[in-house]
Design a protein around this motif. Structure first.
Motif, short mmCIF file in Angstrom:
data_model
loop_
_atom_site.label_atom_id
_atom_site.label_comp_id
_atom_site.label_asym_id
_atom_site.label_seq_id
_atom_site.Cartn_x
_atom_site.Cartn_y
_atom_site.Cartn_z
N ILE A 40 19.87 -54.23 -16.61
CA ILE A 40 19.67 -52.79 -16.53
C ILE A 40 18.91 -52.37 -17.79
N ALA A 41 17.73 -51.86 -17.61
CA ALA A 41 16.89 -51.48 -18.75
C ALA A 41 17.15 -50.01 -19.12
N CYS A 42 18.13 -49.79 -20.00
CA CYS A 42 18.39 -48.43 -20.47
C CYS A 42 17.27 -47.99 -21.43
N ASP A 43 16.69 -48.95 -22.14
CA ASP A 43 15.56 -48.69 -23.03
C ASP A 43 14.64 -49.90 -22.94
N SER A 44 13.41 -49.68 -22.55
CA SER A 44 12.47 -50.78 -22.31
C SER A 44 12.13 -51.56 -23.57
N ARG A 45 12.45 -51.03 -24.73
CA ARG A 45 12.16 -51.75 -25.98
C ARG A 45 13.16 -52.86 -26.25
N TYR A 64 28.30 -44.61 -29.60
CA TYR A 64 27.20 -45.54 -29.85
C TYR A 64 26.25 -45.01 -30.91
N GLN A 65 25.38 -45.91 -31.36
CA GLN A 65 24.29 -45.61 -32.28
C GLN A 65 23.00 -46.10 -31.62
N GLY A 66 21.97 -45.25 -31.61
CA GLY A 66 20.69 -45.65 -31.04
C GLY A 66 20.20 -44.64 -30.04
N THR A 67 19.24 -45.06 -29.23
CA THR A 67 18.66 -44.20 -28.22
C THR A 67 19.66 -43.99 -27.09
N LEU A 68 19.32 -43.16 -26.12
CA LEU A 68 20.22 -42.90 -25.00
C LEU A 68 20.67 -44.19 -24.33
N GLY A 69 21.93 -44.22 -23.96
CA GLY A 69 22.47 -45.35 -23.22
C GLY A 69 22.62 -45.00 -21.76
N CYS A 70 22.85 -46.00 -20.94
CA CYS A 70 23.15 -45.76 -19.54
C CYS A 70 24.50 -45.05 -19.47
N LEU A 71 24.67 -44.16 -18.52
CA LEU A 71 25.92 -43.41 -18.44
C LEU A 71 27.03 -44.22 -17.79
N ARG A 72 26.74 -44.92 -16.71
CA ARG A 72 27.75 -45.70 -16.00
C ARG A 72 27.16 -47.03 -15.55
N ILE A 73 28.00 -48.07 -15.61
CA ILE A 73 27.57 -49.41 -15.20
C ILE A 73 28.71 -50.04 -14.39
N PRO A 74 28.45 -50.42 -13.16
CA PRO A 74 29.50 -51.08 -12.37
C PRO A 74 29.80 -52.48 -12.91
N CYS A 77 26.23 -55.91 -19.43
CA CYS A 77 27.53 -55.28 -19.71
C CYS A 77 28.51 -55.47 -18.57
N GLY A 78 28.04 -55.22 -17.35
CA GLY A 78 28.92 -55.37 -16.18
C GLY A 78 29.36 -56.80 -15.97
N THR A 79 28.48 -57.76 -16.30
CA THR A 79 28.84 -59.18 -16.20
C THR A 79 29.91 -59.54 -17.22
N ALA A 80 29.73 -59.10 -18.46
CA ALA A 80 30.72 -59.39 -19.50
C ALA A 80 32.08 -58.78 -19.14
N ALA A 81 32.06 -57.57 -18.56
CA ALA A 81 33.31 -56.91 -18.16
C ALA A 81 33.98 -57.66 -17.01
#
Length: 163
Positions: free
Chosen positions: A112-117, A74-84, A90-94
């Motif tokens: 899921i707010a991995c980054d509040s911005r 990825y590119q950007g700030t930290l992402g969530c590590l795992r998403i069911p 993301c989990g809905t699209a999957a």
């Protein structure tokens, strides 16, 4: 080659920009078979091609569970590590194997707010040989930053790279 990629040379028209970017991505990835290298390159090129893209990256299907996504290139700030599967955008699209566009992430149930911005999001499932292998997640710090043109453009690029 990658060092020749200059997003400033791409069209200002969004649909044309995606079409031109698809050609650039194909040229850079020609002859590269490694999936991680392909994901890293797509994430980088997409991220730098659009000013509204705040976070751009892949969540890969965890082969151990088959029902969970784990952060990938990825590119950007930290992402969530795992998403069911079934949780958040993301989990809905999957889980539903479909592109999801969210104009206001605060209004999305279970976001899921991995980054509040992050204010809006698009998530596109990634298939290889008919099997879900990942989702591509793009967040923007602008509300309603994504539309059907983004969905079609990104789906085309992903289909060519991974399909």
């Amino acid at each position: 080659m990658a060092e020749d990629f200059d997003p400033a040379r791409l069209s200002a028209d969004k649909a044309e920009r995606y079409a031109e970017l698809a050609l650039e991505v194909a040229a850079v990835l020609e002859g590269e078979s490694d999936r991680t290298a392909r994901m890293a390159t797509v994430a980088s090129m997409l991220h730098h091609a659009f000013d509204a893209f705040f976070w751009t990256g892949f969540y890969m299907v965890d082969s151990a569970t088959g029902e969970e996504l784990m952060v990938g290139p990825y590119q950007g700030t930290l992402g969530c590590l795992r998403i069911p599967f079934g949780r958040g955008v993301c989990g809905t699209a999957a889980a539903e194997r479909r592109t999801v566009i969210v104009d206001d992430v605060d209004a999305f149930p279970g976001h899921i707010a991995c980054d509040s911005r992050s204010k809006s999001e698009i998530v596109i499932p990634v298939f290889s040989e008919g099997r879900l292998i990942a989702v591509l997640d793009v967040d923007s710090d602008r509300p309603a930053a994504f539309d059907a043109v983004d969905a079609a453009g990104i789906e085309t690029i992903l289909g060519r790279v991974f399909g």
